[in-house]
Design a protein around this motif. Sequence first.
Motif, PDB file in Angstrom:
ATOM      1  N   ALA A 171      -4.040   5.810  -4.241  1.00 40.83           N
ATOM      2  CA  ALA A 171      -2.741   5.362  -3.717  1.00 40.83           C
ATOM      3  C   ALA A 171      -2.253   4.109  -4.445  1.00 40.83           C
ATOM      4  O   ALA A 171      -1.057   3.852  -4.488  1.00 40.83           O
ATOM      5  N   ASP A 179      -9.620   6.312  -4.264  1.00 42.61           N
ATOM      6  CA  ASP A 179      -8.356   6.506  -3.559  1.00 42.61           C
ATOM      7  C   ASP A 179      -7.262   6.031  -4.514  1.00 42.61           C
ATOM      8  O   ASP A 179      -7.183   4.849  -4.839  1.00 42.61           O
ATOM      9  N   ASN A 228      -1.068   9.895  -5.188  1.00 40.86           N
ATOM     10  CA  ASN A 228       0.075  10.108  -4.305  1.00 40.86           C
ATOM     11  C   ASN A 228       1.323  10.232  -5.179  1.00 40.86           C
ATOM     12  O   ASN A 228       1.888   9.222  -5.592  1.00 40.86           O
ATOM     13  N   HIS A 255      -8.656   1.821   3.358  1.00 46.01           N
ATOM     14  CA  HIS A 255      -7.610   2.478   4.144  1.00 46.01           C
ATOM     15  C   HIS A 255      -8.310   3.390   5.153  1.00 46.01           C
ATOM     16  O   HIS A 255      -9.315   4.036   4.820  1.00 46.01           O
ATOM     17  N   THR A 288      -7.848   6.231   6.215  1.00 42.79           N
ATOM     18  CA  THR A 288      -8.033   7.653   5.895  1.00 42.79           C
ATOM     19  C   THR A 288      -9.345   7.892   5.147  1.00 42.79           C
ATOM     20  O   THR A 288      -9.861   9.007   5.170  1.00 42.79           O
ATOM     21  N   HIS A 321       4.069  10.926  -4.234  1.00 44.87           N
ATOM     22  CA  HIS A 321       5.160  10.321  -3.466  1.00 44.87           C
ATOM     23  C   HIS A 321       5.058   8.797  -3.430  1.00 44.87           C
ATOM     24  O   HIS A 321       5.852   8.154  -2.770  1.00 44.87           O
ATOM     25  N   LYS A 322       4.096   8.213  -4.081  1.00 43.77           N
ATOM     26  CA  LYS A 322       4.118   6.757  -4.231  1.00 43.77           C
ATOM     27  C   LYS A 322       4.388   6.440  -5.705  1.00 43.77           C
ATOM     28  O   LYS A 322       5.495   6.128  -6.084  1.00 43.77           O
ATOM     29  N   GLU A 352      -7.612  13.421  -0.319  1.00 40.78           N
ATOM     30  CA  GLU A 352      -8.933  12.863  -0.022  1.00 40.78           C
ATOM     31  C   GLU A 352      -9.853  13.954   0.509  1.00 40.78           C
ATOM     32  O   GLU A 352     -11.024  14.053   0.113  1.00 40.78           O
ATOM     33  N   SER A 400       0.812  -1.215   0.000  1.00 46.37           N
ATOM     34  CA  SER A 400       0.000   0.000   0.000  1.00 46.37           C
ATOM     35  C   SER A 400       0.850   1.272   0.000  1.00 46.37           C
ATOM     36  O   SER A 400       0.334   2.348  -0.232  1.00 46.37           O
ATOM     37  N   ALA A 439      -0.622  15.891   0.598  1.00 49.82           N
ATOM     38  CA  ALA A 439      -0.407  14.463   0.857  1.00 49.82           C
ATOM     39  C   ALA A 439      -1.639  13.717   0.395  1.00 49.82           C
ATOM     40  O   ALA A 439      -2.636  14.333   0.007  1.00 49.82           O
ATOM     41  N   GLY A 440      -1.582  12.396   0.466  1.00 50.39           N
ATOM     42  CA  GLY A 440      -2.717  11.592   0.039  1.00 50.39           C
ATOM     43  C   GLY A 440      -3.975  11.913   0.832  1.00 50.39           C
ATOM     44  O   GLY A 440      -5.043  12.171   0.261  1.00 50.39           O
ATOM     45  N   ALA A 441      -3.859  11.910   2.151  1.00 47.10           N
ATOM     46  CA  ALA A 441      -5.034  12.159   2.984  1.00 47.10           C
ATOM     47  C   ALA A 441      -5.573  13.570   2.746  1.00 47.10           C
ATOM     48  O   ALA A 441      -6.782  13.801   2.792  1.00 47.10           O
TER      49      ALA A 441
HETATM   50  C1  LIG Z   1      -0.787   5.965   1.533  1.00 47.37           C
HETATM   51  C2  LIG Z   1      -2.238   5.823   1.416  1.00 47.37           C
HETATM   52  C3  LIG Z   1      -3.110   6.887   1.731  1.00 47.37           C
HETATM   53  C4  LIG Z   1      -2.663   8.184   2.386  1.00 47.37           C
HETATM   54  O1  LIG Z   1      -1.622   8.879   1.785  1.00 47.37           O
HETATM   55  P1  LIG Z   1      -0.725   9.859   2.671  1.00 47.37           P
HETATM   56  O2  LIG Z   1       0.137  10.577   1.701  1.00 47.37           O
HETATM   57  O3  LIG Z   1       0.035   8.988   3.624  1.00 47.37           O
HETATM   58  O4  LIG Z   1      -1.641  10.794   3.409  1.00 47.37           O
HETATM   59  C5  LIG Z   1      -4.456   6.712   1.498  1.00 47.37           C
HETATM   60  N1  LIG Z   1      -4.942   5.551   1.022  1.00 47.37           N
HETATM   61  C6  LIG Z   1      -4.145   4.498   0.736  1.00 47.37           C
HETATM   62  C7  LIG Z   1      -4.751   3.223   0.190  1.00 47.37           C
HETATM   63  C8  LIG Z   1      -2.768   4.589   0.936  1.00 47.37           C
HETATM   64  O5  LIG Z   1      -1.972   3.544   0.674  1.00 47.37           O
END
Ligand SMILES: *Cc1c(COP(=O)(O)O)cnc(C)c1O
Length: 506
Positions: free
Chosen positions: A264, A262, A286, A187, A189, A288-289, A158, A93, A153-155
């Motif tokens: 991610a 989402d 993301n 997740h 979040t 950063h992912k 969202e 994840s 950031a990801g959250a």
């Molecule tokens: C990493 C992740 C997030 C949140 O991303 P952040 O940058 O850590 O806030 C949300 N949903 C999933 C499925 C993730 O893997």
Amino acid sequence: MTAEHKITERLSPESHDGNRGLHYEENLLWEKEHCDHPGVDLPQAENISLRTGLPERGAIGLPQVSEPQVVRHFVRLSTWNYSIDHGFFPLGSCTMKHNPRLNEKIARLPGFAHAHPLQPAETVQGALRVMYELQEWLSELTGLPGVCLAPAAGAHGELAGMMTIRRAHEAKGQGHRKIVLVPDSAHGTNPATAVICGYTTRTIKTSETGRLTIESFKEALGDGGDIAGMMVTNPNTCGLFESDILEISKLLHEAGGYFYCDGANFNALVGKIRPGAFGVDVMHINLHKTFSTPHGGGGPGSGPICVTDELAPYMPVPTVSHENDTYRLEYEDERPESLGRLRGFVGQFGMHVRALAYMMSHGADGLKQVSEDAVLGANYILSQLQNDFHVPFEGPCMHECLLTDKGLKEKGIQTIDIAKALCEYGYHPMTIYFPLVVNGAMLIEPTETESKDAMDRFITVMKSIAEDAQNGDADKFHHFPESTPRKRMDEVKAARQPTLRWRETS
Ligand SMILES: *Cc1c(COP(=O)(O)O)cnc(C)c1O
């Protein structure tokens, strides 16, 4: 007596200052011996503060250490921060992939690194163009035309996405829709974001195949009149593609709800399929992912959102526009229906540069290969370990594979013990106990940047752990890890009663 013997005689294996092998023991600066000797020779200041020129109120307790002591202290501490640059990091994840150094080189170009957010637009046309082109790439890759790069950031993405949905419902006089559907495998979040936006969540149950079904979705949807939307990760957190997603998104839209995806898990899809094509209305990415910028203590994140034409007027400001060879930021005055600003300035600009450098250096064909290789790697690990560990869901996976501790638990060895054994053997553990719907889950995501050789070494270690566990030496497992500077922790106590203050021990 050989020289080697003499050394081992003089120093115990745990040598005098606690080192063992190349694992450094490192105390706090305060705890250093001779930390009362200043590192510089200044004349005695007769109780007059050098800073203020006023009488000192007495020592303030800072450690007095020399420059080499300080340098060593922080460099040694930095080696405790395990990172993708140290080794394999199979955290499901989280998409812990290699960050190409080219991205870093580009982000450090003075025109990017020294740009100031308050500079007039005509002096930062290049920086704005980077943001504009990143918007274009994200829009192309997701099939969603509106892009806002602001979320940090990801959250945060969202939150931006769900606020956009809320704003759209309010504008259409549908503000009474208060329910957001969230699968039980989501997740954390996702439900947290829905609740922060003032919604109530309703759970969609995952079936025995690890996926949503039309039936479970319909059951959660009800007559749909109170549904604001759903938040779903695809592929889901079990690493599986939601095969009924097209039908599900159609039913949701008919009921008047929006589909938040989402993003991610985009590493499994990038360059292969545009999420807009399976009905997504809003998605965060993301950077950063999927787009490789450092994360997990290594750097700030960035979570842009991509939205449909219908939702674009409501998303946050600013966005970058391009007309007559000029790039500029659009704010509320030009986008009056926007929900407004989410944060200061334009977002994590350095991450925008890195992500665009990554996209441009891979190209369209390279990004497609990223997802193909990521999926291939995860399936390779799954195929090699499926006879050693229990596999909860049949068939191939996407970019991450899921195993459990079923069958070992009866021997007193659980997922946590397997994770600790990995630490002992020099591996960062995979994501454990997530997704919550799978008992004793171990979620492994190798990413496309691991070589077959690196995966083979991990597989060998996992196989030998499985064999030892089958042979049932539970006591040994309960004491892992043994060679790390800190041994088995009482994790419950560490989480519930953390010691956050340093106290002198006698
Ligand atoms: C990493 C992740 C997030 C949140 O991303 P952040 O940058 O850590 O806030 C949300 N949903 C999933 C499925 C993730 O893997």
